[in-house]
Design a protein around this motif. Structure first.
Motif, mmCIF file in Angstrom:
data_model
loop_
_atom_site.group_PDB
_atom_site.id
_atom_site.type_symbol
_atom_site.label_atom_id
_atom_site.label_comp_id
_atom_site.label_asym_id
_atom_site.label_seq_id
_atom_site.Cartn_x
_atom_site.Cartn_y
_atom_site.Cartn_z
ATOM 1 N N TYR A 133 -15.858 -23.191 3.941
ATOM 2 C CA TYR A 133 -15.700 -23.511 5.279
ATOM 3 C C TYR A 133 -15.134 -24.959 5.587
ATOM 4 N N TYR A 134 -14.091 -25.178 6.031
ATOM 5 C CA TYR A 134 -13.362 -26.231 6.302
ATOM 6 C C TYR A 134 -13.217 -26.770 7.899
ATOM 7 N N CYS A 135 -13.434 -27.911 8.092
ATOM 8 C CA CYS A 135 -13.204 -28.295 9.408
ATOM 9 C C CYS A 135 -11.712 -28.904 9.541
ATOM 10 N N ASN A 136 -11.114 -28.473 10.972
ATOM 11 C CA ASN A 136 -9.541 -29.001 10.841
ATOM 12 C C ASN A 136 -9.774 -29.769 12.283
ATOM 13 N N ALA A 137 -9.130 -30.777 12.346
ATOM 14 C CA ALA A 137 -8.457 -31.313 13.661
ATOM 15 C C ALA A 137 -7.025 -31.565 13.756
ATOM 16 N N ARG A 138 -6.523 -30.928 14.885
ATOM 17 C CA ARG A 138 -4.969 -30.534 14.871
ATOM 18 C C ARG A 138 -4.513 -30.884 16.337
ATOM 19 N N ARG A 139 -3.435 -31.750 16.132
ATOM 20 C CA ARG A 139 -2.562 -32.268 17.322
ATOM 21 C C ARG A 139 -1.115 -32.150 16.917
ATOM 22 N N PHE A 140 -0.183 -32.212 17.896
ATOM 23 C CA PHE A 140 1.246 -32.311 17.636
ATOM 24 C C PHE A 140 1.677 -33.443 16.530
ATOM 25 N N ASP A 141 0.942 -34.342 16.661
ATOM 26 C CA ASP A 141 1.042 -35.382 15.695
ATOM 27 C C ASP A 141 0.413 -35.698 14.559
ATOM 28 N N GLY A 142 -0.506 -34.759 14.118
ATOM 29 C CA GLY A 142 -1.644 -34.761 13.059
ATOM 30 C C GLY A 142 -2.401 -33.661 12.866
ATOM 31 N N ASN A 143 -2.447 -33.611 11.726
ATOM 32 C CA ASN A 143 -3.535 -32.448 11.153
ATOM 33 C C ASN A 143 -4.247 -32.865 9.965
ATOM 34 N N PHE A 144 -5.663 -32.761 10.346
ATOM 35 C CA PHE A 144 -6.481 -33.232 9.298
ATOM 36 C C PHE A 144 -7.517 -32.265 8.946
ATOM 37 N N TRP A 145 -7.865 -32.589 7.677
ATOM 38 C CA TRP A 145 -9.248 -31.594 7.167
ATOM 39 C C TRP A 145 -10.099 -32.105 6.442
ATOM 40 N N GLY A 146 -11.249 -31.511 6.391
ATOM 41 C CA GLY A 146 -12.395 -31.965 5.766
ATOM 42 C C GLY A 146 -12.634 -31.327 4.376
ATOM 43 N N GLN A 147 -13.432 -32.057 3.724
ATOM 44 C CA GLN A 147 -13.547 -31.420 2.284
ATOM 45 C C GLN A 147 -14.279 -30.173 1.971
ATOM 46 N N GLY A 148 -14.997 -29.460 2.977
ATOM 47 C CA GLY A 148 -15.464 -28.300 2.891
ATOM 48 C C GLY A 148 -16.817 -28.305 2.662
ATOM 49 N N MET B 282 -10.085 -28.609 17.821
ATOM 50 C CA MET B 282 -10.758 -28.656 16.447
ATOM 51 C C MET B 282 -11.052 -27.045 16.152
ATOM 52 N N GLY B 283 -10.971 -26.951 14.621
ATOM 53 C CA GLY B 283 -10.988 -25.554 14.203
ATOM 54 C C GLY B 283 -11.960 -25.509 12.818
ATOM 55 N N TRP B 284 -12.552 -24.556 12.784
ATOM 56 C CA TRP B 284 -13.073 -23.885 11.306
ATOM 57 C C TRP B 284 -12.218 -22.990 10.841
ATOM 58 N N TYR B 285 -12.068 -22.996 9.434
ATOM 59 C CA TYR B 285 -11.341 -22.317 8.418
ATOM 60 C C TYR B 285 -12.275 -22.139 7.380
ATOM 61 N N ARG B 286 -11.808 -20.687 6.774
ATOM 62 C CA ARG B 286 -12.519 -20.458 5.586
ATOM 63 C C ARG B 286 -11.628 -20.135 4.443
ATOM 64 N N GLN B 287 -11.905 -20.291 3.330
ATOM 65 C CA GLN B 287 -11.219 -19.848 1.967
ATOM 66 C C GLN B 287 -12.089 -19.111 1.266
ATOM 67 N N LEU B 288 -11.784 -18.021 0.791
ATOM 68 C CA LEU B 288 -12.311 -16.965 -0.035
ATOM 69 C C LEU B 288 -11.677 -17.308 -1.581
ATOM 70 N N PRO B 289 -12.428 -17.083 -2.473
ATOM 71 C CA PRO B 289 -11.875 -17.217 -3.900
ATOM 72 C C PRO B 289 -10.420 -16.397 -4.046
ATOM 73 N N GLY B 290 -9.397 -17.087 -4.457
ATOM 74 C CA GLY B 290 -8.150 -16.539 -4.608
ATOM 75 C C GLY B 290 -7.540 -15.850 -3.300
ATOM 76 N N LYS B 291 -7.948 -16.518 -2.246
ATOM 77 C CA LYS B 291 -7.340 -16.097 -0.971
ATOM 78 C C LYS B 291 -6.693 -17.298 -0.379
ATOM 79 N N GLN B 292 -5.939 -17.166 0.719
ATOM 80 C CA GLN B 292 -5.492 -18.299 1.463
ATOM 81 C C GLN B 292 -6.416 -18.432 2.728
ATOM 82 N N ARG B 293 -6.381 -19.984 2.910
ATOM 83 C CA ARG B 293 -7.263 -20.275 4.112
ATOM 84 C C ARG B 293 -7.050 -19.584 5.514
ATOM 85 N N GLU B 294 -8.206 -19.225 6.145
ATOM 86 C CA GLU B 294 -8.003 -18.580 7.433
ATOM 87 C C GLU B 294 -8.712 -19.019 8.449
#
Length: 115
Positions: A93-108, A34-46
């Motif tokens: 800020y986005y929530c992420n769930a990741r495994r080799f067979d799946g990658n899912f994102w929340g709405q932020g 599980m991860g948390w990512y963030r995206q600033l305006p005009g920038k890539q999600r990190e």
């Protein structure tokens, strides 16, 4: 159907704290990184922080010492505690769930750090 629902965002003063939560459904939560990512305006999600199924964590340099990611497998929920917030932490800020067979994102969820 996989759902990741974030909560806890909002307006915070510089130096303040908040805790983001992400409730997951539709996946076997305990086996996902599980991860948390963030995206600033005009920038890539990190990446902000991530926690593996075994509990290992890693953090972006920008939040080390200020952020703590944790998970409660019984509640299918991952948390991000952020302290000493700075204006540059303002992002979606986005929530992420990741495994080799799946990658899912929340709405932020929007976090705004401003006086």
């Amino acid at each position: 159907q996989v759902q990741l629902v974030e909560s806890g965002g909002g307006l915070v003063h510089p130096g303040g704290s908040l805790r983001l939560s992400c409730a997951a459904s539709g996946i076997v939560f305990g086996i996902y990184t599980m991860g948390w990512y963030r995206q600033l305006p005009g920038k890539q999600r990190e990446l902000v922080a991530a926690i593996t199924s075994g509990g290992s964590t890693n953090y972006a340099d920008s939040v080390k010492g200020r952020g703590t990611i944790s998970r409660d497998n019984a509640k299918n929920t991952v948390y991000l505690q952020m302290n000493s917030l700075k204006p540059e932490d303002t992002a979606v800020y986005y929530c992420n769930a990741r495994r080799f067979d799946g990658n899912f994102w929340g709405q932020g969820t929007q976090v705004t750090v401003s006086s």
